[in-house]
Design a protein around this motif. Structure first.
Motif, PDB file in Angstrom:
ATOM      1  N   PHE A 275       1.020  -1.283   0.144  1.00 26.19           N
ATOM      2  CA  PHE A 275      -0.288   0.063  -0.267  1.00 26.19           C
ATOM      3  C   PHE A 275       0.856   1.526  -0.385  1.00 26.19           C
ATOM      4  CE2 PHE A 275      -2.262  -2.929   1.604  1.00 26.19           C
ATOM      5  CZ  PHE A 275      -3.850  -3.095   0.833  1.00 26.19           C
ATOM      6  N   ALA A 276       2.247   1.330  -0.057  1.00 25.56           N
ATOM      7  CA  ALA A 276       3.201   2.279  -0.060  1.00 25.56           C
ATOM      8  C   ALA A 276       3.132   3.369   1.217  1.00 25.56           C
ATOM      9  CB  ALA A 276       2.968   3.454  -1.389  1.00 25.56           C
ATOM     10  N   GLY A 277       2.962   2.505   2.096  1.00 24.70           N
ATOM     11  CA  GLY A 277       2.207   3.045   3.225  1.00 24.70           C
ATOM     12  C   GLY A 277       4.341   3.745   3.618  1.00 24.70           C
ATOM     13  N   SER A 278       3.377   4.317   4.648  1.00 26.63           N
ATOM     14  CA  SER A 278       5.233   5.777   5.425  1.00 26.63           C
ATOM     15  C   SER A 278       5.234   5.177   7.159  1.00 26.63           C
ATOM     16  CB  SER A 278       5.012   6.843   5.628  1.00 26.63           C
ATOM     17  OG  SER A 278       5.892   7.656   6.002  1.00 26.63           O
ATOM     18  N   CYS A 279       6.234   4.369   7.414  1.00 32.56           N
ATOM     19  CA  CYS A 279       6.039   3.677   8.474  1.00 32.56           C
ATOM     20  C   CYS A 279       6.797   4.316   9.547  1.00 32.56           C
ATOM     21  CB  CYS A 279       7.190   2.508   8.368  1.00 32.56           C
ATOM     22  SG  CYS A 279       6.512   2.089   9.947  1.00 32.56           S
ATOM     23  N   ASN A 280       6.686   5.490  10.967  1.00 31.03           N
ATOM     24  CA  ASN A 280       7.224   5.787  11.709  1.00 31.03           C
ATOM     25  C   ASN A 280       7.901   4.741  12.612  1.00 31.03           C
ATOM     26  OD1 ASN A 280       5.695   4.651  13.515  1.00 31.03           O
ATOM     27  ND2 ASN A 280       5.638   6.254  14.880  1.00 31.03           N
ATOM     28  N   ALA A 281       8.988   5.599  13.164  1.00 28.39           N
ATOM     29  CA  ALA A 281       9.876   4.671  13.973  1.00 28.39           C
ATOM     30  C   ALA A 281       8.924   4.181  15.528  1.00 28.39           C
ATOM     31  CB  ALA A 281      11.162   5.332  15.127  1.00 28.39           C
ATOM     32  N   ARG A 282       9.418   3.052  15.818  1.00 26.70           N
ATOM     33  CA  ARG A 282       9.052   1.951  16.527  1.00 26.70           C
ATOM     34  C   ARG A 282       9.156   2.281  17.479  1.00 26.70           C
ATOM     35  NH1 ARG A 282       9.514  -3.936  16.508  1.00 26.70           N
ATOM     36  NH2 ARG A 282      10.798  -4.453  14.570  1.00 26.70           N
ATOM     37  N   TYR A 283       7.555   1.980  18.245  1.00 25.93           N
ATOM     38  CA  TYR A 283       7.903   2.514  19.254  1.00 25.93           C
ATOM     39  C   TYR A 283       7.560   1.196  20.173  1.00 25.93           C
ATOM     40  CZ  TYR A 283       4.710   3.795  23.393  1.00 25.93           C
ATOM     41  OH  TYR A 283       4.939   4.020  25.487  1.00 25.93           O
ATOM     42  N   VAL A 284       8.417   1.672  21.505  1.00 24.28           N
ATOM     43  CA  VAL A 284       9.052   0.678  22.384  1.00 24.28           C
ATOM     44  C   VAL A 284       8.157   1.134  24.119  1.00 24.28           C
ATOM     45  CG1 VAL A 284      10.822  -0.647  23.797  1.00 24.28           C
ATOM     46  CG2 VAL A 284      10.916  -0.296  21.599  1.00 24.28           C
ATOM     47  N   SER A 285       6.543   0.688  25.036  1.00 20.97           N
ATOM     48  CA  SER A 285       6.637   1.585  25.807  1.00 20.97           C
ATOM     49  C   SER A 285       7.692   1.360  26.641  1.00 20.97           C
ATOM     50  CB  SER A 285       5.350   0.140  26.493  1.00 20.97           C
ATOM     51  OG  SER A 285       4.821   1.593  27.564  1.00 20.97           O
ATOM     52  N   GLN A 286       7.971   1.972  27.504  1.00 18.89           N
ATOM     53  CA  GLN A 286       8.460   2.001  28.685  1.00 18.89           C
ATOM     54  C   GLN A 286       8.129   1.508  30.294  1.00 18.89           C
ATOM     55  OE1 GLN A 286      11.975   2.503  28.995  1.00 18.89           O
ATOM     56  NE2 GLN A 286      11.503   2.930  26.374  1.00 18.89           N
ATOM     57  N   ASN A 287       6.422   1.641  29.803  1.00 22.92           N
ATOM     58  CA  ASN A 287       5.476   1.463  30.710  1.00 22.92           C
ATOM     59  C   ASN A 287       4.720   0.458  30.498  1.00 22.92           C
ATOM     60  OD1 ASN A 287       5.049   4.017  32.259  1.00 22.92           O
ATOM     61  ND2 ASN A 287       4.559   4.851  30.763  1.00 22.92           N
TER      62      ASN A 287
END
Length: 128
Positions: free
Chosen positions: A24-36
């Motif tokens: 789908f030619a999507g654009s991905c953000n940076a991976r979020y890793v939860s601290q909580n």
């Protein structure tokens, strides 16, 4: 009102990101890793139009129901533009064994094909 984003649990976060970027030619953000919340990681995929897709994972995700129909969201439908685009995307999916239903006119008037993401979730490709 409009939908801001939809969220999808997955065991295959990287494969899902690649799928949405490639198909789908999507654009991905940076991976979020939860601290909580230990183990929770996510990405947002932005498409050219419409809501974003949040892809989420946790190490202890339970198995999905074995029946294709159950209480909850059934599928997502993405308008990809022209019928010819549906045909091309369906052929690409056939070649990768992810085509679930070939292009057709549905009884409710949609021209669509159905493909599967890396976790087997159904995605309808809709053309006008």
């Amino acid at each position: 009102m409009k939908i801001a984003h939809v969220a999808l649990w997955t065991r295959h976060l990287d494969a899902q990101v690649q799928f949405w970027e490639t198909i789908f030619a999507g654009s991905c953000n940076a991976r979020y890793v939860s601290q909580n919340r230990p183990g929770f990681e996510s990405h947002f995929i932005t498409l050219s139009d419409g809501p974003t897709i949040e892809l989420m994972t946790l190490p202890e995700l339970p198995e999905a129901p074995v029946f294709p129909e159950f209480v909850g969201w059934a599928h997502i439908a993405i308008n990809v533009g022209a019928k010819a685009v549906v045909d091309t995307m369906a052929e690409n999916a056939r070649q990768t064994n992810t085509l679930l239903s070939a292009p057709r006119m549905t009884g409710d008037g949609y021209y669509e094909a159905v493909i599967a993401d890396p976790d087997g979730n159904r995605i309808e490709l809709v053309g006008e």
